[in-house]
Design a protein around this motif. Structure first.
Motif, mmCIF file in Angstrom:
data_model
loop_
_atom_site.group_PDB
_atom_site.id
_atom_site.type_symbol
_atom_site.label_atom_id
_atom_site.label_comp_id
_atom_site.label_asym_id
_atom_site.label_seq_id
_atom_site.Cartn_x
_atom_site.Cartn_y
_atom_site.Cartn_z
ATOM 1 N N ALA A 151 -38.566 -51.099 2.886
ATOM 2 C CA ALA A 151 -38.412 -51.903 4.095
ATOM 3 C C ALA A 151 -38.356 -51.022 5.340
ATOM 4 O O ALA A 151 -38.968 -51.343 6.372
ATOM 5 C CB ALA A 151 -37.152 -52.758 3.993
ATOM 6 N N ALA A 152 -37.647 -49.921 5.252
ATOM 7 C CA ALA A 152 -37.551 -49.012 6.394
ATOM 8 C C ALA A 152 -38.918 -48.426 6.734
ATOM 9 O O ALA A 152 -39.290 -48.337 7.914
ATOM 10 C CB ALA A 152 -36.558 -47.895 6.094
ATOM 11 N N ASP A 153 -39.685 -48.052 5.714
ATOM 12 C CA ASP A 153 -41.022 -47.498 5.956
ATOM 13 C C ASP A 153 -41.944 -48.533 6.593
ATOM 14 O O ASP A 153 -42.794 -48.194 7.425
ATOM 15 C CB ASP A 153 -41.637 -47.006 4.642
ATOM 16 C CG ASP A 153 -40.919 -45.781 4.089
ATOM 17 O OD1 ASP A 153 -40.130 -45.168 4.835
ATOM 18 O OD2 ASP A 153 -41.152 -45.454 2.908
ATOM 19 N N ALA A 154 -41.784 -49.789 6.171
ATOM 20 C CA ALA A 154 -42.637 -50.863 6.697
ATOM 21 C C ALA A 154 -42.101 -51.457 7.990
ATOM 22 O O ALA A 154 -42.738 -52.328 8.583
ATOM 23 C CB ALA A 154 -42.783 -51.966 5.645
ATOM 24 N N GLU A 155 -40.915 -51.006 8.396
ATOM 25 C CA GLU A 155 -40.254 -51.491 9.609
ATOM 26 C C GLU A 155 -39.980 -52.998 9.539
ATOM 27 O O GLU A 155 -40.263 -53.760 10.475
ATOM 28 C CB GLU A 155 -41.077 -51.156 10.853
ATOM 29 C CG GLU A 155 -41.281 -49.666 11.060
ATOM 30 C CD GLU A 155 -42.076 -49.351 12.309
ATOM 31 O OE1 GLU A 155 -42.836 -50.224 12.792
ATOM 32 O OE2 GLU A 155 -41.935 -48.226 12.812
ATOM 33 N N VAL A 156 -39.441 -53.419 8.411
ATOM 34 C CA VAL A 156 -39.059 -54.813 8.237
ATOM 35 C C VAL A 156 -37.648 -54.864 7.671
ATOM 36 O O VAL A 156 -37.108 -53.867 7.205
ATOM 37 C CB VAL A 156 -40.020 -55.569 7.291
ATOM 38 C CG1 VAL A 156 -41.449 -55.502 7.806
ATOM 39 C CG2 VAL A 156 -39.947 -55.006 5.865
ATOM 40 N N ASP A 157 -37.069 -56.032 7.698
ATOM 41 C CA ASP A 157 -35.772 -56.233 7.080
ATOM 42 C C ASP A 157 -35.946 -56.276 5.562
ATOM 43 O O ASP A 157 -36.925 -56.841 5.056
ATOM 44 C CB ASP A 157 -35.158 -57.546 7.577
ATOM 45 C CG ASP A 157 -33.698 -57.672 7.177
ATOM 46 O OD1 ASP A 157 -33.445 -58.061 6.015
ATOM 47 O OD2 ASP A 157 -32.835 -57.393 8.021
ATOM 48 N N PRO A 158 -35.021 -55.698 4.788
ATOM 49 C CA PRO A 158 -35.140 -55.746 3.325
ATOM 50 C C PRO A 158 -35.275 -57.168 2.786
ATOM 51 O O PRO A 158 -35.907 -57.387 1.746
ATOM 52 C CB PRO A 158 -33.841 -55.088 2.850
ATOM 53 C CG PRO A 158 -33.477 -54.145 3.948
ATOM 54 C CD PRO A 158 -33.882 -54.848 5.215
ATOM 55 N N ALA A 159 -34.694 -58.136 3.497
ATOM 56 C CA ALA A 159 -34.792 -59.527 3.033
ATOM 57 C C ALA A 159 -36.240 -59.995 2.988
ATOM 58 O O ALA A 159 -36.618 -60.828 2.153
ATOM 59 C CB ALA A 159 -33.971 -60.439 3.938
ATOM 60 N N LEU A 160 -37.084 -59.456 3.873
ATOM 61 C CA LEU A 160 -38.495 -59.851 3.867
ATOM 62 C C LEU A 160 -39.221 -59.318 2.640
ATOM 63 O O LEU A 160 -40.136 -59.956 2.126
ATOM 64 C CB LEU A 160 -39.179 -59.351 5.137
ATOM 65 C CG LEU A 160 -39.040 -60.230 6.382
ATOM 66 C CD1 LEU A 160 -39.736 -59.575 7.570
ATOM 67 C CD2 LEU A 160 -39.612 -61.620 6.139
ATOM 68 N N VAL A 161 -38.819 -58.140 2.171
ATOM 69 C CA VAL A 161 -39.426 -57.594 0.956
ATOM 70 C C VAL A 161 -39.137 -58.533 -0.215
ATOM 71 O O VAL A 161 -40.031 -58.878 -0.995
ATOM 72 C CB VAL A 161 -38.899 -56.179 0.656
ATOM 73 C CG1 VAL A 161 -39.530 -55.634 -0.624
ATOM 74 C CG2 VAL A 161 -39.172 -55.245 1.825
ATOM 75 N N HIS A 162 -37.884 -58.959 -0.322
ATOM 76 C CA HIS A 162 -37.521 -59.891 -1.391
ATOM 77 C C HIS A 162 -38.214 -61.235 -1.203
ATOM 78 O O HIS A 162 -38.609 -61.889 -2.174
ATOM 79 C CB HIS A 162 -36.000 -60.069 -1.429
ATOM 80 C CG HIS A 162 -35.252 -58.846 -1.861
ATOM 81 N ND1 HIS A 162 -35.373 -58.310 -3.125
ATOM 82 C CD2 HIS A 162 -34.367 -58.049 -1.199
ATOM 83 C CE1 HIS A 162 -34.604 -57.237 -3.228
ATOM 84 N NE2 HIS A 162 -33.988 -57.058 -2.079
ATOM 85 N N HIS A 163 -38.352 -61.649 0.041
ATOM 86 C CA HIS A 163 -38.999 -62.939 0.327
ATOM 87 C C HIS A 163 -40.443 -62.953 -0.168
ATOM 88 O O HIS A 163 -40.899 -63.911 -0.800
ATOM 89 C CB HIS A 163 -38.950 -63.227 1.828
ATOM 90 C CG HIS A 163 -39.808 -64.380 2.250
ATOM 91 N ND1 HIS A 163 -39.463 -65.695 1.984
ATOM 92 C CD2 HIS A 163 -41.003 -64.417 2.908
ATOM 93 C CE1 HIS A 163 -40.407 -66.494 2.463
ATOM 94 N NE2 HIS A 163 -41.344 -65.748 3.026
ATOM 95 N N TYR A 164 -41.173 -61.880 0.122
ATOM 96 C CA TYR A 164 -42.585 -61.828 -0.240
ATOM 97 C C TYR A 164 -42.813 -61.468 -1.700
ATOM 98 O O TYR A 164 -43.768 -61.948 -2.321
ATOM 99 C CB TYR A 164 -43.313 -60.807 0.640
ATOM 100 C CG TYR A 164 -43.650 -61.302 2.023
ATOM 101 C CD1 TYR A 164 -44.598 -62.306 2.233
ATOM 102 C CD2 TYR A 164 -43.013 -60.765 3.141
ATOM 103 C CE1 TYR A 164 -44.910 -62.756 3.501
ATOM 104 C CE2 TYR A 164 -43.322 -61.211 4.424
ATOM 105 C CZ TYR A 164 -44.270 -62.217 4.597
ATOM 106 O OH TYR A 164 -44.574 -62.663 5.850
ATOM 107 N N PHE A 165 -41.946 -60.602 -2.272
ATOM 108 C CA PHE A 165 -42.264 -60.040 -3.580
ATOM 109 C C PHE A 165 -41.186 -60.227 -4.640
ATOM 110 O O PHE A 165 -41.442 -59.945 -5.807
ATOM 111 C CB PHE A 165 -42.559 -58.540 -3.428
ATOM 112 C CG PHE A 165 -43.731 -58.267 -2.533
ATOM 113 C CD1 PHE A 165 -45.022 -58.443 -2.991
ATOM 114 C CD2 PHE A 165 -43.534 -57.862 -1.226
ATOM 115 C CE1 PHE A 165 -46.109 -58.199 -2.163
ATOM 116 C CE2 PHE A 165 -44.607 -57.615 -0.387
ATOM 117 C CZ PHE A 165 -45.902 -57.792 -0.850
#
Length: 217
Positions: free
Chosen positions: A51-65
């Motif tokens: 998430a940090a590398d993609a500059e997004v909130d970790p919650a978005l990683v869980h949301h998408y994947f």
């Protein structure tokens, strides 16, 4: 009207904060995850780091994947959920792990999803061998290793031998289609390969130790 008012000469402010959720975000997460998994491996990659590398909130990683394992499956374009196969292997007694692992994995290769799995392996071998290693040892076989590891043997050499055996079967059966392995019935593959995999998992793989046992030295 001035340039600033009309917007024709305005300077777009630099984006700060987290990336908003959109289709570009999903792509950014995948690219960041691919780089992380290839360089650090599965075990040493966290959702937070991606998430940090993609500059997004970790919650978005869980949301998408969903889970980290599901994110890895998306990165390598795996056409099946590995968790379903892993649960079958998890349920097997230790003394039946070899044949169960061979049956479960070859069943996936022989299924309609099989061509997608072969394409994934070919792609990773050609360009990202680190992902192949991480997938085999840290996703597919790590839970098996944890079951057979002891204080004297962490099981890593055993897992490497199992991976070599299974990759050999995959290549001969699905890539170069070497007969009679290519058309061999599943039960015959399990009967032929399962005992070898079981020996790698729980048998004696140290020739020096075997010699000492035979000679009593």
């Amino acid at each position: 009207m001035s340039d600033d008012e009309s917007g024709s000469g305005a300077t777009r402010p630099r984006r700060t904060g987290r990336r908003p959720g959109n289709t570009d975000t999903r792509t950014a997460i995948l690219e960041a995850a691919r780089t992380r998994f290839a360089s650090a491996g599965f075990a040493n990659t966290s959702v937070r780091a991606v998430a940090a590398d993609a500059e997004v909130d970790p919650a978005l990683v869980h949301h998408y994947f969903g889970t980290k394992q599901q994110l890895f499956a998306a990165v390598v374009a795996l056409p099946v959920d590995p968790e379903l196969t892993l649960r079958t292997i998890d349920a097997a007694p230790v003394e039946q792990l070899g044949e169960t692992l061979v049956r479960a994995v070859v069943t996936v290769w022989d299924s309609p999803a099989g061509p997608g799995v072969v394409a994934m392996v070919r792609s990773m071998l050609a360009g990202e061998p680190n992902l192949v290693r991480s997938f085999l040892l840290e996703v597919v076989l790590e839970r098996v290793r944890a079951r057979i590891a002891t204080d004297a043997d962490d099981g890593r050499a055993r897992m490497a031998l199992v991976a070599a055996q299974m990759m050999g079967v995959l290549i001969t059966r699905k890539v170069i289609e070497l007969e009679p392995i290519a058309s061999m019935p599943l039960a015959s593959v399990v009967a032929a390969v399962g005992p070898s995999v079981q020996r790698y998992l729980t048998g004696d793989i140290d020739p020096d130790r075997a010699r000492r046992v035979r000679t009593g030295r």
